[in-house]
Design a protein around this motif. Sequence first.
Motif, PDB file in Angstrom:
ATOM      1  N   SER A 347       0.757  -1.290  -0.052  1.00 37.04           N
ATOM      2  CA  SER A 347       0.028   0.036   0.094  1.00 37.04           C
ATOM      3  C   SER A 347       0.966   1.163  -0.019  1.00 37.04           C
ATOM      4  CB  SER A 347      -0.922   0.135   1.078  1.00 37.04           C
ATOM      5  OG  SER A 347      -2.003  -1.182   1.080  1.00 37.04           O
ATOM      6  N   TYR A 349       0.376   4.552  -1.871  1.00 36.78           N
ATOM      7  CA  TYR A 349      -0.455   5.405  -2.739  1.00 36.78           C
ATOM      8  C   TYR A 349       0.594   6.180  -3.664  1.00 36.78           C
ATOM      9  CZ  TYR A 349      -4.306   3.526  -0.728  1.00 36.78           C
ATOM     10  OH  TYR A 349      -5.339   2.587  -0.289  1.00 36.78           O
ATOM     11  N   HIS A 471      -5.565   4.693   4.891  1.00 36.25           N
ATOM     12  CA  HIS A 471      -6.181   4.630   3.671  1.00 36.25           C
ATOM     13  C   HIS A 471      -7.597   5.609   3.515  1.00 36.25           C
ATOM     14  CE1 HIS A 471      -4.319   0.776   2.597  1.00 36.25           C
ATOM     15  NE2 HIS A 471      -4.119   0.605   4.114  1.00 36.25           N
ATOM     16  N   TRP A 474      -6.311   9.016   2.415  1.00 31.83           N
ATOM     17  CA  TRP A 474      -6.083   9.081   1.016  1.00 31.83           C
ATOM     18  C   TRP A 474      -7.180   9.276   0.050  1.00 31.83           C
ATOM     19  CZ3 TRP A 474      -1.587  10.027  -1.681  1.00 31.83           C
ATOM     20  CH2 TRP A 474      -1.674   9.796  -3.339  1.00 31.83           C
ATOM     21  N   TRP A 475      -8.144   8.546   0.337  1.00 35.47           N
ATOM     22  CA  TRP A 475      -9.142   8.480  -0.535  1.00 35.47           C
ATOM     23  C   TRP A 475      -9.943   9.472  -0.548  1.00 35.47           C
ATOM     24  CZ3 TRP A 475      -8.453   6.050  -4.880  1.00 35.47           C
ATOM     25  CH2 TRP A 475      -8.052   5.013  -4.793  1.00 35.47           C
TER      26      TRP A 475
END
Length: 503
Positions: A347, A349, A471, A474-475
């Motif tokens: 992971s 990104y 996570h 980030w999104w």
Amino acid sequence: MSDSNDSSPGPRHVLVTGATGYIGGRLVPELLAAGHRVRCLARSPEKLRDHPWAGQAQVVRGDVTDARSLAEAFEGIEVAYYLVHALNTGSGFEDTDRRAARTFAEQAEAAGVRRIVYLGGLTPAGVDERELSAHLRSRAEVGRIFLDSQVPSVVLRAAVIIGSGSASFEMLRYLTERLPVMVTPSWVRTRIQPIAVRDVLRYLVAGAGLPAEVNRGFDIGGPDVMTYRDMMRAYARVAGLPHRLIVPVPLLTPGLSSHWVGLITPVPRQIARPLAESLRHEVVCQEHDIAAYVPDGPGRPLPFAQALRLALQRIQDAQVTTRWSSASVPGAPSDPLPTDPDWAGGSLYTDRRTLVVDASAPALWRVIEGIGGDNGWYSFPLAWAVRGWLDRLAGGVGLRRGRRDAHRLRVGDSLDFWRVEEIEAGRLLRLRAEMRLPGLAWLEMRVEQDESGRTRYRQRALFHPRGLAGHAYWWAVAPFHAVVFGGMARNITEAAGREPESP
């Protein structure tokens, strides 16, 4: 700046710890100028790679809490400078300081080191040590550990150090410049004896040559004893600012005032708090015995106003060699950029941007190396400002650390809420985020040339999430990447096209 040192009988082989910090980074060139051979102990030697004196000093990897690395670093050493403290390591920093000092003293004795020189804090007279701030209490304990050891030691005790880039000076500077009228904590009425960084360095260099029988502490300070309110008003006069109205109130505790300082100045509250707590009690020198070994020349120690003028002149001339932010801040990540995505658990990104630039590679590089600080980040200024404020509210460093130098960067430099992790002149700038994040982040900017000789700009933002929150973060921000990172890439390349060509 180099000062003569009449008390030193000859060159020594010296070890400097804390060379990546504010005082250590300035002490090394002073020791070299005095003729000493210098070895630096650093956990991250690469942070010293780009210092002007790097080729003249030996740098070894190690830690003051690691006996094995200390034993290797002490080989052949005559004088050891201890300029580190564990304030940034969290609530257990007093235990860490104690353990590190004992390990340092034991290994110095085993290696036959002739002297330890330590820069500590000036403690108030007649105040029970239990009433002191944890910061000052730990500094005092470290000094005692060295004086009780089998290695002759000199402990220099200083209060507020005034010099370009020091945390104390930056706090004073920004409070005075930004607040013509201010409601202040009651500690602005506390009497203090500040000292110019030039005099601190003069005493530290002289410590290498003190007679072997000297094993004691010395209070060191400038000629002026004044309140913090006096200091702010003196700064206003020297800087040519209108008279400042200062109203002390008793309600602002050190904890609350550290938040206040953190909002007004670039100094984050984790660093502002020990500075504020140290000002609760009067810190004035009780003796000036150091003059018997290091005689004061004309105009020495420097008066407070002259120390201010010199600091401001260095800022104006862009000659600030080290800053308080040279050392890592509490809680800041230190992991290097992973070269293998598997290291990040699969992971990692990324946001990638590549643009052809209508400018030369040197012109593009000048824009990249000049990013941040007063030049900004070439993208949606409001978004960057809001992110900086949110970071400060969360206890981070925010955007206001700025730059050490307006045009040049080196490994280890702080750059707003980033730190320079790697720089290859003309090719690569990699920044590691020191903002509050649920993970680790980097920003990379590269200058390349394609097969036809055209200049190409590559930009890469990377994020290694920590848990589900990472996570989600980030999104949540991914929709804004086109504006923030895309705009940054476009604006950097456009700025490069406006850069004048120069050799």
